[in-house]
Write an enzyme that holds these catalytic residues in place. Sequence first.
Site, mmCIF file in Angstrom:
data_model
loop_
_atom_site.group_PDB
_atom_site.id
_atom_site.type_symbol
_atom_site.label_atom_id
_atom_site.label_comp_id
_atom_site.label_asym_id
_atom_site.label_seq_id
_atom_site.Cartn_x
_atom_site.Cartn_y
_atom_site.Cartn_z
ATOM 1 N N ARG A 1 31.163 39.842 38.929
ATOM 2 C CA ARG A 1 31.394 40.312 40.297
ATOM 3 C C ARG A 1 31.253 39.125 41.258
ATOM 4 O O ARG A 1 30.286 38.373 41.135
ATOM 5 C CB ARG A 1 30.367 41.379 40.678
ATOM 6 C CG ARG A 1 30.357 42.601 39.763
ATOM 7 C CD ARG A 1 29.086 43.399 39.981
ATOM 8 N NE ARG A 1 29.011 44.606 39.158
ATOM 9 C CZ ARG A 1 28.485 44.646 37.935
ATOM 10 N NH1 ARG A 1 27.995 43.554 37.368
ATOM 11 N NH2 ARG A 1 28.426 45.799 37.277
ATOM 12 N N CYS B 1 47.746 48.179 13.977
ATOM 13 C CA CYS B 1 46.740 49.069 14.591
ATOM 14 C C CYS B 1 47.317 49.781 15.816
ATOM 15 O O CYS B 1 47.079 50.955 16.039
ATOM 16 C CB CYS B 1 45.523 48.273 15.051
ATOM 17 S SG CYS B 1 44.731 47.324 13.789
ATOM 18 N N CYS C 1 51.982 44.495 15.009
ATOM 19 C CA CYS C 1 50.578 44.945 15.101
ATOM 20 C C CYS C 1 50.518 46.366 14.540
ATOM 21 O O CYS C 1 51.095 47.291 15.126
ATOM 22 C CB CYS C 1 50.102 44.912 16.556
ATOM 23 S SG CYS C 1 48.484 45.662 16.805
ATOM 24 N N HIS D 1 38.348 54.361 42.218
ATOM 25 C CA HIS D 1 37.275 55.204 42.741
ATOM 26 C C HIS D 1 37.796 56.176 43.802
ATOM 27 O O HIS D 1 38.702 55.839 44.573
ATOM 28 C CB HIS D 1 36.177 54.336 43.353
ATOM 29 C CG HIS D 1 35.454 53.501 42.337
ATOM 30 N ND1 HIS D 1 34.554 54.036 41.459
ATOM 31 C CD2 HIS D 1 35.519 52.174 42.052
ATOM 32 C CE1 HIS D 1 34.079 53.079 40.670
ATOM 33 N NE2 HIS D 1 34.646 51.931 41.014
ATOM 34 N N SER E 1 40.278 49.231 43.338
ATOM 35 C CA SER E 1 40.658 50.497 43.981
ATOM 36 C C SER E 1 41.201 50.281 45.391
ATOM 37 O O SER E 1 41.992 51.075 45.881
ATOM 38 C CB SER E 1 39.446 51.425 44.092
ATOM 39 O OG SER E 1 38.756 51.497 42.898
ATOM 40 N N GLU F 1 48.009 29.882 40.440
ATOM 41 C CA GLU F 1 46.976 30.387 39.540
ATOM 42 C C GLU F 1 46.570 29.248 38.614
ATOM 43 O O GLU F 1 47.419 28.659 37.959
ATOM 44 C CB GLU F 1 47.489 31.598 38.746
ATOM 45 C CG GLU F 1 46.578 32.069 37.635
ATOM 46 C CD GLU F 1 45.110 32.283 38.050
ATOM 47 O OE1 GLU F 1 44.853 33.075 38.969
ATOM 48 O OE2 GLU F 1 44.224 31.637 37.439
HETATM 49 C C1 LIG Z 1 31.886 44.376 35.806
HETATM 50 C C2 LIG Z 1 32.879 44.760 36.848
HETATM 51 C C3 LIG Z 1 33.381 46.060 36.942
HETATM 52 C C4 LIG Z 1 34.261 46.411 37.945
HETATM 53 N N1 LIG Z 1 34.795 47.666 37.951
HETATM 54 C C5 LIG Z 1 35.650 48.009 38.941
HETATM 55 C C6 LIG Z 1 36.241 49.294 38.955
HETATM 56 O O1 LIG Z 1 36.068 50.085 38.034
HETATM 57 N N2 LIG Z 1 37.012 49.624 40.017
HETATM 58 C C7 LIG Z 1 37.242 48.760 41.045
HETATM 59 O O2 LIG Z 1 37.892 49.145 41.998
HETATM 60 N N3 LIG Z 1 36.748 47.515 41.032
HETATM 61 C C8 LIG Z 1 35.972 47.115 39.991
HETATM 62 N N4 LIG Z 1 35.483 45.850 39.946
HETATM 63 C C9 LIG Z 1 35.875 44.915 40.984
HETATM 64 C C10 LIG Z 1 37.269 44.318 40.718
HETATM 65 O O3 LIG Z 1 37.380 43.920 39.375
HETATM 66 C C11 LIG Z 1 37.480 43.126 41.643
HETATM 67 O O4 LIG Z 1 37.291 43.562 42.956
HETATM 68 C C12 LIG Z 1 38.860 42.517 41.530
HETATM 69 O O5 LIG Z 1 39.247 42.300 40.202
HETATM 70 C C13 LIG Z 1 38.878 41.200 42.287
HETATM 71 O O6 LIG Z 1 40.135 40.614 42.150
HETATM 72 P P1 LIG Z 1 40.438 39.172 42.704
HETATM 73 O O7 LIG Z 1 41.894 38.984 42.627
HETATM 74 O O8 LIG Z 1 39.778 38.979 44.031
HETATM 75 O O9 LIG Z 1 39.650 38.181 41.735
HETATM 76 P P2 LIG Z 1 40.095 37.566 40.291
HETATM 77 O O10 LIG Z 1 40.683 38.583 39.417
HETATM 78 O O11 LIG Z 1 38.912 36.837 39.809
HETATM 79 O O12 LIG Z 1 41.253 36.565 40.699
HETATM 80 C C14 LIG Z 1 41.036 35.319 41.282
HETATM 81 C C15 LIG Z 1 41.988 34.351 40.617
HETATM 82 O O13 LIG Z 1 41.979 33.116 41.325
HETATM 83 C C16 LIG Z 1 42.145 32.069 40.390
HETATM 84 N N5 LIG Z 1 41.661 30.841 41.039
HETATM 85 C C17 LIG Z 1 40.395 30.571 41.419
HETATM 86 N N6 LIG Z 1 40.344 29.362 42.029
HETATM 87 C C18 LIG Z 1 41.615 28.887 42.040
HETATM 88 C C19 LIG Z 1 42.199 27.692 42.532
HETATM 89 N N7 LIG Z 1 41.462 26.747 43.147
HETATM 90 N N8 LIG Z 1 43.532 27.487 42.368
HETATM 91 C C20 LIG Z 1 44.283 28.433 41.738
HETATM 92 N N9 LIG Z 1 43.774 29.591 41.248
HETATM 93 C C21 LIG Z 1 42.460 29.819 41.410
HETATM 94 C C22 LIG Z 1 41.305 32.536 39.214
HETATM 95 O O14 LIG Z 1 41.667 31.883 38.011
HETATM 96 C C23 LIG Z 1 41.586 34.029 39.187
HETATM 97 O O15 LIG Z 1 42.656 34.355 38.336
HETATM 98 C C24 LIG Z 1 34.636 45.458 38.918
HETATM 99 C C25 LIG Z 1 34.174 44.146 38.798
HETATM 100 C C26 LIG Z 1 33.333 43.797 37.748
HETATM 101 C C27 LIG Z 1 32.900 42.382 37.574
#
Ligand SMILES: Cc1cc2nc3c(=O)[nH]c(=O)nc-3n(C[C@H](O)[C@H](O)[C@H](O)COP(=O)(O)OP(=O)(O)OC[C@H]3O[C@@H](n4cnc5c(N)ncnc54)[C@H](O)[C@@H]3O)c2cc1C
Length: 495
Positions: A311, A412, A410, A50, A343, A32
């Site tokens: 997103r 609050c 804290c 969802h 989800s 990470e």
């Molecule tokens: C506004 C919004 C609302 C949403 N609401 C919902 C919801 O209500 N329900 C739902 O199911 N989904 C929701 N989603 C979707 C959901 O948040 C995502 O699908 C999910 O968080 C994606 O997770 P991830 O691990 O793929 O990405 P991330 O959480 O972005 O994780 C990727 C990680 O990789 C790390 N990284 C990147 N490049 C490197 C590298 N080269 N070396 C090491 N580390 C690296 C980053 O720092 C990051 O921590 C929402 C998304 C958004 C933006």
Amino acid sequence: MKADVTIIGGGVIGTVIARELSRYNLNIILLEKEDDVAMGTSKGNLGIIHAGYNADFNTLKGWLNIKSNSMFDKLCQDLKVPFKRIGSLVIGFSEKDLKKLKELKENGEKNNLKNLEIVTGDKLFKLEPNLNHKAKYALYAPSAGIISPYKFTIALADNSVVNGVKVLLETEAIDLKCENDQVVSVLTNKGIINTRIVINAAGLYAGEVAKAAGYNFRINPLKGEYQLFDKKWGSLVNHVLFPIPTKLSKGIVISPSVHGNLLIGPNCYPVKKKDDLATTETGMDEIYTEAKKLISHLPDQDTVTSFSGLRATIEGREDFIIEASKKIKGFINVAGIKSPGLSAAPAIAEMVLSILKEVASKIFPKLELNYQDNFVETLNELPRLADYLNKIEEWQEIIEKDSDYGEIICRCENISKGEIIEAVQQPVPARSLDAIKRRTRAGMGRCQGGFCSPRVLRILSEELKIPFLKVTKKGLGSEILKTMTKDMVEKGDKI
Ligand SMILES: Cc1cc2nc3c(=O)[nH]c(=O)nc-3n(C[C@H](O)[C@H](O)[C@H](O)COP(=O)(O)OP(=O)(O)OC[C@H]3O[C@@H](n4cnc5c(N)ncnc54)[C@H](O)[C@@H]3O)c2cc1C
């Protein structure tokens, strides 16, 4: 360093995969780039699990969401993560909206969701008494839930570490080395990791990581902004309330948060930079105006904070990419995981496990994947003063064993010093103010850290044995103090 499997990315996707794979006799490293897990999109989302009536069952998004939904109860119980299955309502105001609600219901039923119902009249207002009185219909999905997305991600990471995964923070994957079209190592800012399999779960940056394995897709960020209201408004709604969805998004939602606040958002618009998390006045106006269409008596004050998330949208593609590379052996892509990625996370992990088994059997016939009998399924419950406010004698017993639980840090959110220290001692230790905040909620209340931040800073300095000036908000480069404060000088503190 050496690993069988290297996972790039410590969001919900990387950590849920790490936990699933840690059931097996694999040497796993998770990289990470930030100073904590859950620093990307996994902390900037709505936290809704969802029900799954929205997406097409023929897409990965669709069936992985449906498959995962029922997995959350046990998972959250095991990991001690707050999860509430409060149900959702998609609100309709007209005959045209009713038609759309019926389509969503039909789609859900095709996806094997059995308990969907169109509700109207008294039943609707009994479910949601504060709803705009002009609302006429709603699609009720009792299986939708709410969760703390960052707590879930942190717990998955903690449990992975308990089961042998090495989580390397502030470690960025910079390049991959392949020989004979086979992954052999990952180059990071901290050195080389020789590895057999790489899983790309880098969220917004998955396109950059995949490029090194010959892929050519681009991920564009689509911003979503939110407003969080004080806990006194948390019971204004009982369910997650959605408007009629558009092609682009599920619309601006009103929901209680799992911690009892009221949350509205997100909007949806493209931004250029993958670190553009600024909230805007226009955005706040937009989400407030839209949310007010569902609940007319939305508070016009008592906002605790605003935040946003991005997103990860793959250009020209609607669905997730979850597959083994056909070009580079040992490279598995888990990319474009936008909503409903949270989800769908548990089922994504199972899917990746089965892909990995196939990849491993082809390229490393000698690698035997055996289930570890000593896999630890659960995390321990940690004492939280906020849960003991009505059982203060029991809390007294905790204080008698460790006086740090008697010192309030804290006010609050009712967080004691013992809870802050505990956060620093977890398998994935908190090392910054924000990391403490995500684990304990210190600083998430009305005063937003005005009272507790200096106290948390002091505890971090003591526990991590680092000078005050080295304590950060969220990792290197975000040091909080430039010089000692008057209070520190008066106390005779040393740098
Ligand atoms: C506004 C919004 C609302 C949403 N609401 C919902 C919801 O209500 N329900 C739902 O199911 N989904 C929701 N989603 C979707 C959901 O948040 C995502 O699908 C999910 O968080 C994606 O997770 P991830 O691990 O793929 O990405 P991330 O959480 O972005 O994780 C990727 C990680 O990789 C790390 N990284 C990147 N490049 C490197 C590298 N080269 N070396 C090491 N580390 C690296 C980053 O720092 C990051 O921590 C929402 C998304 C958004 C933006």
